[in-house]
Scaffold this motif. Structure first.
Motif, short mmCIF file in Angstrom:
data_model
loop_
_atom_site.label_atom_id
_atom_site.label_comp_id
_atom_site.label_asym_id
_atom_site.label_seq_id
_atom_site.Cartn_x
_atom_site.Cartn_y
_atom_site.Cartn_z
N LEU A 134 -4.08 8.13 0.26
CA LEU A 134 -5.22 7.67 -0.53
C LEU A 134 -6.39 8.65 -0.45
O LEU A 134 -7.11 8.82 -1.43
CB LEU A 134 -5.64 6.27 -0.10
N SER A 135 -6.58 9.30 0.68
CA SER A 135 -7.67 10.28 0.75
C SER A 135 -7.34 11.51 -0.09
O SER A 135 -8.22 12.17 -0.62
CB SER A 135 -7.98 10.66 2.19
N PHE A 136 -6.04 11.81 -0.21
CA PHE A 136 -5.60 12.95 -1.00
C PHE A 136 -5.95 12.78 -2.48
O PHE A 136 -6.26 13.73 -3.16
CB PHE A 136 -4.09 13.13 -0.83
N THR A 137 -5.91 11.55 -2.97
CA THR A 137 -6.16 11.29 -4.39
C THR A 137 -7.54 10.65 -4.63
O THR A 137 -7.80 10.18 -5.72
CB THR A 137 -5.08 10.35 -4.96
N ARG A 160 -5.17 1.23 -6.34
CA ARG A 160 -4.34 1.78 -5.24
C ARG A 160 -2.93 2.08 -5.74
O ARG A 160 -2.34 3.10 -5.38
CB ARG A 160 -4.29 0.82 -4.06
N TYR A 161 -2.40 1.21 -6.56
CA TYR A 161 -1.07 1.42 -7.13
C TYR A 161 -1.04 2.74 -7.91
O TYR A 161 -0.14 3.57 -7.72
CB TYR A 161 -0.72 0.24 -8.03
N TYR A 162 -2.01 2.95 -8.78
CA TYR A 162 -2.06 4.17 -9.58
C TYR A 162 -2.27 5.41 -8.70
O TYR A 162 -1.62 6.43 -8.89
CB TYR A 162 -3.17 4.10 -10.62
N LEU A 163 -3.19 5.32 -7.72
CA LEU A 163 -3.47 6.46 -6.86
C LEU A 163 -2.25 6.87 -6.05
O LEU A 163 -1.95 8.07 -5.91
CB LEU A 163 -4.66 6.17 -5.95
N ALA A 168 2.58 10.30 -5.26
CA ALA A 168 4.04 10.42 -5.20
C ALA A 168 4.55 11.49 -6.16
O ALA A 168 5.43 12.28 -5.81
CB ALA A 168 4.69 9.07 -5.50
N VAL A 169 3.99 11.54 -7.36
CA VAL A 169 4.40 12.55 -8.34
C VAL A 169 4.05 13.94 -7.82
O VAL A 169 4.89 14.86 -7.85
CB VAL A 169 3.75 12.29 -9.72
N ILE A 170 2.83 14.11 -7.32
CA ILE A 170 2.40 15.42 -6.82
C ILE A 170 3.24 15.82 -5.60
O ILE A 170 3.67 16.97 -5.49
CB ILE A 170 0.89 15.42 -6.51
N LYS A 171 3.48 14.89 -4.69
CA LYS A 171 4.28 15.21 -3.49
C LYS A 171 5.69 15.63 -3.88
O LYS A 171 6.22 16.61 -3.35
CB LYS A 171 4.33 14.02 -2.54
#
Length: 181
Positions: A110-113, A145-148, A153-156
């Motif tokens: 969450l801090s990443f996004t 939170r769901y969207y973030l 997940a996509v970026i990872k």
């Protein structure tokens, strides 16, 4: 005293830049202090004046990359380009892929996004605003939170796969998942 402080800061900056350069070639666990010092042009004693381990440089590297991101966004604004935070962020991630691989393993998703949180909240408020059925703030925050975490997940997945797909392709996936759902 000011001269010695400048020298101290310059050494730290050179070591951080050296780490980022070495991370483009290999993983963190394969980088030695000697190799880092050689790349930065400093002595091992200088390294230990600043840090205990190579991992200690990561926070400084993160700050440099964030500064680079801010500079990139400012340059885009000055050039009159549309402010596209996601594209600029994805370009930076691709440029420093190995750093981000480490960063994503050691950072709360969450801090990443976090930089996208306000944009997502705003979008959810618009989608569920005055003309939509009433929706409570707590629900909006759960949805954000769901969207973030979805963006994360996509970026990872992209970073773990070596950033083989283009920035535009990943941008379109994230856009489609957040705008069309």
């Amino acid at each position: 005293m000011n001269n010695s402080r400048t020298k101290y800061n310059n050494s730290a900056m050179r070591m951080t830049a050296a780490l980022l350069k070495l991370l483009d070639k290999k993983t963190l666990d394969k980088i030695t202090i000697r190799e880092l010092c050689d790349e930065a042009g400093v002595n091992r004693s200088t390294f230990y004046t600043h840090y205990d381990t190579i991992e200690d440089i990561l926070e400084e590297a993160r700050r440099i990359i964030v500064d680079e991101f801010i500079e990139r966004m400012d340059a885009r604004k000055k050039a009159g380009a549309d402010e596209d935070v996601l594209t600029a962020y994805l370009e930076l991630i691709k440029k420093h892929m190995n750093f981000y691989r480490i960063h994503m393993e050691t950072t709360n998703p969450l801090s990443f996004t976090e930089m996208f949180k306000e944009r997502i909240l705003s979008s959810l408020h618009e989608k569920h605003g005055a003309d939509a059925p009433v929706i409570d703030e707590n629900r909006i925050h759960y949805m954000a939170r769901y969207y973030l975490l979805g963006i994360y997940a996509v970026i990872k997945e992209w970073v773990d796969g070596g950033c083989d797909e283009s920035v535009d392709y990943i941008h379109s996936i994230i856009h489609d998942c957040t705008v069309h759902s």
